[in-house]
Enzyme design. Sequence first.
Site, PDB file in Angstrom:
ATOM      1  N   LYS A 179       0.849  -1.181   0.000  1.00  0.00           N
ATOM      2  CA  LYS A 179       0.000   0.000   0.000  1.00  0.00           C
ATOM      3  C   LYS A 179       0.891   1.240   0.000  1.00  0.00           C
ATOM      4  CE  LYS A 179      -1.993   2.476   3.209  1.00  0.00           C
ATOM      5  NZ  LYS A 179      -1.912   3.823   2.571  1.00  0.00           N
ATOM      6  N   GLU A 254       9.312   1.476  11.147  1.00  0.00           N
ATOM      7  CA  GLU A 254      10.408   2.430  10.945  1.00  0.00           C
ATOM      8  C   GLU A 254       9.764   3.802  10.926  1.00  0.00           C
ATOM      9  OE1 GLU A 254      12.631   5.081   9.975  1.00  0.00           O
ATOM     10  OE2 GLU A 254      12.381   4.383   7.910  1.00  0.00           O
ATOM     11  N   CYS A 288      13.273  11.053   7.026  1.00  0.00           N
ATOM     12  CA  CYS A 288      13.271  10.707   8.446  1.00  0.00           C
ATOM     13  C   CYS A 288      14.636  10.910   9.081  1.00  0.00           C
ATOM     14  CB  CYS A 288      12.795   9.264   8.648  1.00  0.00           C
ATOM     15  SG  CYS A 288      13.834   8.014   7.880  1.00  0.00           S
ATOM     16  N   GLU A 382       9.386  16.963  14.882  1.00  0.00           N
ATOM     17  CA  GLU A 382       9.881  16.619  13.548  1.00  0.00           C
ATOM     18  C   GLU A 382       9.180  17.547  12.552  1.00  0.00           C
ATOM     19  OE1 GLU A 382      10.727  12.607  10.926  1.00  0.00           O
ATOM     20  OE2 GLU A 382       8.894  12.687  12.119  1.00  0.00           O
TER      21      GLU A 382
END
Length: 487
Positions: A179, A254, A288, A382
């Site tokens: 997906k 992750e 990331c 973040e």
Amino acid sequence: MEAPLLSADQWAERLFSDGWRVAQGGVIEVLEPATETVLTCVGRADRSDVARAAASARAAQPAWAALTADARQKVLLRAADLLEQHTADLAPWIMRESGSVGGKAAVELEHAAGFVRQAGVMATEAAGLVLPAAPGKTSIARRVPLGVVAVISPFNFPLVLSIRAVAPALAAGNAVVLKPDPRTPISGGFLIARVFEAAGLPEGLLHVLPGDAEAGDALCRDPNIAMIAFTGSTGAGRKVGEVAGAHLKKVSLELGGKNPLIILDDADPDVAASNAAWGAWLHQGQICMTAGRLLVQRGIHDAVVERLVAKAAHLPAGDPMSGNVALGPLISRGQFERVQAIVSDTVAAGAHLAAGGTYQGLCYAPTVLTGVTPGMRAFDEEIFGPVAAITVFDDLDEAAHLANLGEYGLAAGIITGSVGRGMELGKALEVGHLHINDATLDAGPHAPFGGMKASGNGTRISGPANLDEFTTWRWETVKVAATAYPF
């Protein structure tokens, strides 16, 4: 001239599941972020699409696992060849769909081919151990496929962050339901479907289902799926882990990062500023592993800031398809608004806007914030935008304390003139990847990738971690002949 691998006619309002078929969940309009106009339309998978694909994958998987390792390896190596041969016609899709500049798209394709080749090597690695046993008995621990692996991937490096899980899962003898993020279904999904289709992967082993949270939730619950490999935000990862865990699936998460790049006062300020710019601004900071905290020792602080501000002034942001730009657009209007809010709130809290903070459309200029301290949004959160948030420190203990603040623990870099000093500081950092005299942005097919704390659930992907990740142990014993027991 060889025909291109990708054609919008194939996937128009469709998904890939035993061929190209109409989705039951309707249609997704995919926007080109540089222009905010419709680039293409794909099918939207709903729960019924997921159920059908998962059942098909489970039915197809045993025959694939029964093939020799060499046979699976040949398919993977052909797929890697195709990625390299078709770079010229594949790269523009990555650029237009994800906002990547040309260099980033080319590197993504190069790395994707590397991940597939590494998986091909893994297919023929030893996958078992002979254990101690009584005379006349053989005891073996064997790595065996899980069955069907679901991969849920993000928008930022859509090809790499999908294929780095798809390829080793297939190499280990699993089937895969992928997906991709609905904002990048071509470069994160259909590109992979076409490459493996052309490489000769048997039907039913790879399904690509663009979709939203409904499709993701269905994957986490479906009884035909044994494992979820998820890459994305920590918030979404927690939800995936909760639902998949309740259904006793193996889960690989992750997740996000707030990665410190620590610049010590014995570093070369020019080299340090170059690493800071690369770490904070590559792909608009939408990685990331982005250097989310630039921790700069006081003695070198002003020199680094001066050089970083100068770099910001000479790195243009714009449409990657229009010419030579260093930064492309942010992925969406929502992400742009988040970046702008974090910058504004951080300045209002007392930080100084030394460069940037300007934008045109979704193209946000490289930005430098100084005087950033804990409690400010640019320090704590973040950002996923091209923002270099600089915090000053005095000694190594303070640097380690600032680096470890918060919930994340993915990557860290240390720039120093003394490797020994850097390694000593590195021992105190709570991260899954540590890079001495390098930026935080580092990954590849041969290295185990994953984070600590809220950056992951302790799993690793790539390189030597793949066999552990995409298989499970089975214990087998063999006796020459059955013998009687006391009963």
